[in-house]
Scaffold this motif. Structure first.
Motif, PDB file in Angstrom:
ATOM      1  N   MET A   1      52.510  83.437  43.776  1.00 26.69           N
ATOM      2  CA  MET A   1      53.372  82.246  43.758  1.00 26.69           C
ATOM      3  C   MET A   1      52.600  81.010  43.304  1.00 26.69           C
ATOM      4  N   ILE A   2      53.295  80.202  42.473  1.00 27.51           N
ATOM      5  CA  ILE A   2      52.717  78.910  42.069  1.00 27.51           C
ATOM      6  C   ILE A   2      53.249  77.854  43.035  1.00 27.51           C
ATOM      7  N   VAL A   3      52.364  77.042  43.565  1.00 26.21           N
ATOM      8  CA  VAL A   3      52.783  75.947  44.447  1.00 26.21           C
ATOM      9  C   VAL A   3      52.436  74.625  43.766  1.00 26.21           C
ATOM     10  N   THR A   4      53.404  73.723  43.688  1.00 28.78           N
ATOM     11  CA  THR A   4      53.109  72.385  43.169  1.00 28.78           C
ATOM     12  C   THR A   4      53.108  71.409  44.340  1.00 28.78           C
ATOM     13  N   VAL A   5      52.175  70.472  44.303  1.00 24.00           N
ATOM     14  CA  VAL A   5      52.089  69.449  45.351  1.00 24.00           C
ATOM     15  C   VAL A   5      52.363  68.088  44.719  1.00 24.00           C
ATOM     16  N   THR A   6      53.278  67.346  45.314  1.00 27.74           N
ATOM     17  CA  THR A   6      53.619  66.003  44.831  1.00 27.74           C
ATOM     18  C   THR A   6      53.528  65.045  46.006  1.00 27.74           C
ATOM     19  N   PRO A   7      52.340  64.484  46.239  1.00 24.30           N
ATOM     20  CA  PRO A   7      52.191  63.651  47.435  1.00 24.30           C
ATOM     21  C   PRO A   7      52.874  62.288  47.302  1.00 24.30           C
TER      22      PRO A   7
ATOM     23  N   VAL B   1      51.808  71.130  31.944  1.00 17.89           N
ATOM     24  CA  VAL B   1      51.196  71.580  33.197  1.00 17.89           C
ATOM     25  C   VAL B   1      51.873  72.867  33.681  1.00 17.89           C
ATOM     26  N   ALA B   2      53.196  72.935  33.544  1.00 12.32           N
ATOM     27  CA  ALA B   2      53.920  74.158  33.946  1.00 12.32           C
ATOM     28  C   ALA B   2      53.390  75.359  33.164  1.00 12.32           C
ATOM     29  N   ALA B   3      53.184  75.192  31.858  1.00 10.26           N
ATOM     30  CA  ALA B   3      52.678  76.292  31.024  1.00 10.26           C
ATOM     31  C   ALA B   3      51.261  76.674  31.430  1.00 10.26           C
ATOM     32  N   LEU B   4      50.440  75.674  31.746  1.00  7.58           N
ATOM     33  CA  LEU B   4      49.061  75.965  32.160  1.00  7.58           C
ATOM     34  C   LEU B   4      49.059  76.769  33.463  1.00  7.58           C
ATOM     35  N   ALA B   5      49.914  76.381  34.409  1.00  6.79           N
ATOM     36  CA  ALA B   5      49.963  77.081  35.699  1.00  6.79           C
ATOM     37  C   ALA B   5      50.438  78.522  35.503  1.00  6.79           C
ATOM     38  N   LEU B   6      51.459  78.675  34.672  1.00  6.61           N
ATOM     39  CA  LEU B   6      51.985  80.015  34.415  1.00  6.61           C
ATOM     40  C   LEU B   6      50.924  80.880  33.729  1.00  6.61           C
ATOM     41  N   GLY B   7      50.221  80.313  32.762  1.00  6.16           N
ATOM     42  CA  GLY B   7      49.166  81.039  32.052  1.00  6.16           C
ATOM     43  C   GLY B   7      48.045  81.465  32.986  1.00  6.16           C
ATOM     44  N   LEU B   8      47.658  80.551  33.895  1.00  4.99           N
ATOM     45  CA  LEU B   8      46.602  80.883  34.860  1.00  4.99           C
ATOM     46  C   LEU B   8      47.060  82.012  35.774  1.00  4.99           C
TER      47      LEU B   8
ATOM     48  N   ALA C   1      70.424  70.993  45.766  1.00  3.00           N
ATOM     49  CA  ALA C   1      71.508  71.250  44.804  1.00  3.00           C
ATOM     50  C   ALA C   1      70.980  71.924  43.544  1.00  3.00           C
ATOM     51  N   ALA C   2      69.721  71.610  43.173  1.00  6.69           N
ATOM     52  CA  ALA C   2      69.138  72.182  41.959  1.00  6.69           C
ATOM     53  C   ALA C   2      68.642  73.613  42.196  1.00  6.69           C
ATOM     54  N   GLY C   3      68.624  74.039  43.454  1.00  7.61           N
ATOM     55  CA  GLY C   3      68.196  75.398  43.758  1.00  7.61           C
ATOM     56  C   GLY C   3      66.690  75.598  43.710  1.00  7.61           C
ATOM     57  N   LEU C   4      65.938  74.498  43.791  1.00  5.35           N
ATOM     58  CA  LEU C   4      64.477  74.605  43.774  1.00  5.35           C
ATOM     59  C   LEU C   4      63.970  74.950  45.168  1.00  5.35           C
ATOM     60  N   ALA C   5      63.077  75.920  45.259  1.00  8.75           N
ATOM     61  CA  ALA C   5      62.449  76.226  46.541  1.00  8.75           C
ATOM     62  C   ALA C   5      61.476  75.107  46.851  1.00  8.75           C
TER      63      ALA C   5
ATOM     64  N   LEU D   1      59.162  75.367  35.748  1.00 12.28           N
ATOM     65  CA  LEU D   1      58.809  76.753  36.079  1.00 12.28           C
ATOM     66  C   LEU D   1      60.029  77.508  36.599  1.00 12.28           C
ATOM     67  N   HIS D   2      60.857  76.826  37.386  1.00  8.67           N
ATOM     68  CA  HIS D   2      62.092  77.430  37.903  1.00  8.67           C
ATOM     69  C   HIS D   2      63.025  77.807  36.746  1.00  8.67           C
ATOM     70  N   ALA D   3      63.106  76.922  35.742  1.00  9.45           N
ATOM     71  CA  ALA D   3      63.964  77.201  34.578  1.00  9.45           C
ATOM     72  C   ALA D   3      63.474  78.437  33.822  1.00  9.45           C
ATOM     73  N   LEU D   4      62.150  78.693  33.897  1.00  6.89           N
ATOM     74  CA  LEU D   4      61.573  79.849  33.208  1.00  6.89           C
ATOM     75  C   LEU D   4      61.633  81.106  34.081  1.00  6.89           C
ATOM     76  N   GLY D   5      62.171  80.974  35.296  1.00  4.81           N
ATOM     77  CA  GLY D   5      62.284  82.127  36.181  1.00  4.81           C
ATOM     78  C   GLY D   5      61.005  82.456  36.928  1.00  4.81           C
TER      79      GLY D   5
END
Lengths: 300, 300
Positions: free
Chosen positions: B1-7, B244-251, B73-77, B46-50
């Motif tokens: 799982m990828i976790v994003t942090v937005t403080p 950044v989403a692409a970098l996280a997915l690639g990693l 409402a957007a269905g984001l975890a 990332l959610h849009a990419l599944g």
């Protein structure tokens, strides 16, 4: 008591930025929130002058709660009509570099027939000596909403477009359009002629705000020009609301027109110098009262 | 799982106006609210990419509640760390006339030591495969807050200034500054040299976003330039977050660098075409994947 009605009240948010550059990212250095909408600003000015004033406004949702909290903190006597929609925001961007003032206004939430009836009932119960109807009508309000509130009451009406035209049927004592609003509803370029049009349609008198050039008042007792002592730079957003406050106070005290106009121009300048809409620089107001020039105009 | 942090999460408000004119009054024709902040936007892409993604963000006050509602409402975890301060807003003004995008960002509310500890604990419990730390640190957060979150985890760091410099101590796998952010922290004009500075200070690799010119990646495996097939016009606000989403997915997929960069450039263009930050035009993304040019660069 003077009662102001603000059916499309707003939470005014003011950002101070270093300079406003379209297509760029700005960091707000300073963020301020306050209750707004024309009638609320008018009440704030009257409160600062020590007048007996009561604000009636709509409020809904979390933004409405923020509006209510700020009104309370400011010590303004107010009655809020709860609405199901969420109160709108207006955002003012002040540039610290060049003093420009850029506004972004959200459309207001719709009100239901029941909510409008409640607002009307609140006004009736207050039985105001002078009523101020100010700002736009929200979606859902009856087109002649202002006319019905004004009918039989000594009133000042400050709105624009169809709400202004329909409001004239209520026979407001004074309407206060600016030159652009007056041109828009009459199609006439000459403010004096346009003002007489509005009087034929029901306005008791018309006071036209001409920005830095002051005011033109067309009344059954005569026509006057009132001009400030000099140019001012500042935030002109609340200047028209300060004029309306002076008109309401003058009506409540049965003052002669030159006196009313003198105060209106002085208060308008004091509002330009106030940091936010609804703020007035009382020192400027008192100095300027003696310096405003009021002269009768020949009927054209 | 990828976790994003937005403080320092935000409620992003977007106004569409006819044209942005400094010192004038604008009526917002269209008002849209959505949860934002860089990490939230990354999660949305990332959610849009599944992808399997989880967003951790701070939220407080009525604006925090609005942010939470929109995420749901957007269905984001997502997992929101409650804070005592009120979540900030960012206001984006889109001009329908010339396509300009003007942003006004409020400073964020301060977080307490306890709130920061709670955020840290939430990240620890999720045990992410890849961690994304994105956006500014709120006042009150420890200066090395990102370094401590990143330490021992495969991470992407996207921030600027002191938070970026201090974050390098945690040894992020990738940092993604834009050219201006890179110049600001290194004082160097040459992006490749500046990137190697950041690698000496702890970054595993540096991917520099160069706006319409694409990306420069400086990595232990080599240096690459990735350029889009052509210029695009749209809202570039979320383009960096898409990278950044692409970098996280690639990693997370252990992809080779040319593959990661190809997706990053394609997603970045897809974000420019999306109406709001965090939106991607998936049709453009799939077309552009084949058209992006990735070429190795000689070490200078």
């Amino acid at each position: 008591m003077i009662v102001t009605v603000t059916p499309n009240a707003a939470l005014d948010v003011t950002y101070t930025v270093d300079g406003l550059v379209p297509d760029a990212v700005h960091r707000a250095r300073d963020v301020r929130h306050r209750a707004g909408g024309k009638g609320v600003n008018v009440a704030r000015v009257l409160h600062a002058l020590g007048a007996d004033v009561h604000a009636i406004a709509t409020a809904g949702g979390p933004t409405g709660s923020a509006l209510a909290a700020e009104l309370g903190a400011a010590g303004l006597a107010a009655e809020l009509v709860p609405i199901g929609g969420e109160t709108r925001r207006t955002t003012t961007v002040l540039s610290a570099v060049d003093g420009s003032v850029t506004l972004f206004n959200e459309p207001g939430p719709a009100v239901t027939a029941m909510e409008w009836a409640l607002l009307t009932e609140r006004v009736r119960r207050r039985d105001p000596e002078v009523l101020v109807c100010a700002g736009s009508l929200p979606p859902g309000a009856p087109a002649d909403g202002y006319a019905r509130l004004i009918e039989g009451r000594k009133s000042v009406l400050d709105t624009s477009g169809p709400a202004l035209l329909a409001g004239l049927a209520g026979r407001p004592a004074v309407v206060k359009p600016n030159a652009a609003e007056l041109r828009e509803v009459t199609g006439l370029d000459d403010p004096a002629r346009a003002a007489r049009e509005l009087m034929r349609a029901g306005a008791g008198a018309v006071v036209v705000s001409l920005g830095a050039d002051g005011l033109l008042a067309v009344t059954p007792a005569g026509t006057w020009r009132a001009t400030p002592s000099g140019p001012l730079s500042g935030n002109a957003t609340g200047a028209g609301d300060a004029v309306v406050a002076a008109l309401a106070l003058g009506l409540s005290r049965l003052e002669p027109w030159p006196e009313i106009l003198r105060r209106a121009v002085a208060l308008s300048g004091a509002a330009v110098l106030g940091p936010l809409a609804g703020d007035v620089d009382l020192a400027h107001y008192h100095r300027e009262l003696a310096a405003v020039r009021v002269r009768p105009e020949q009927e054209s």
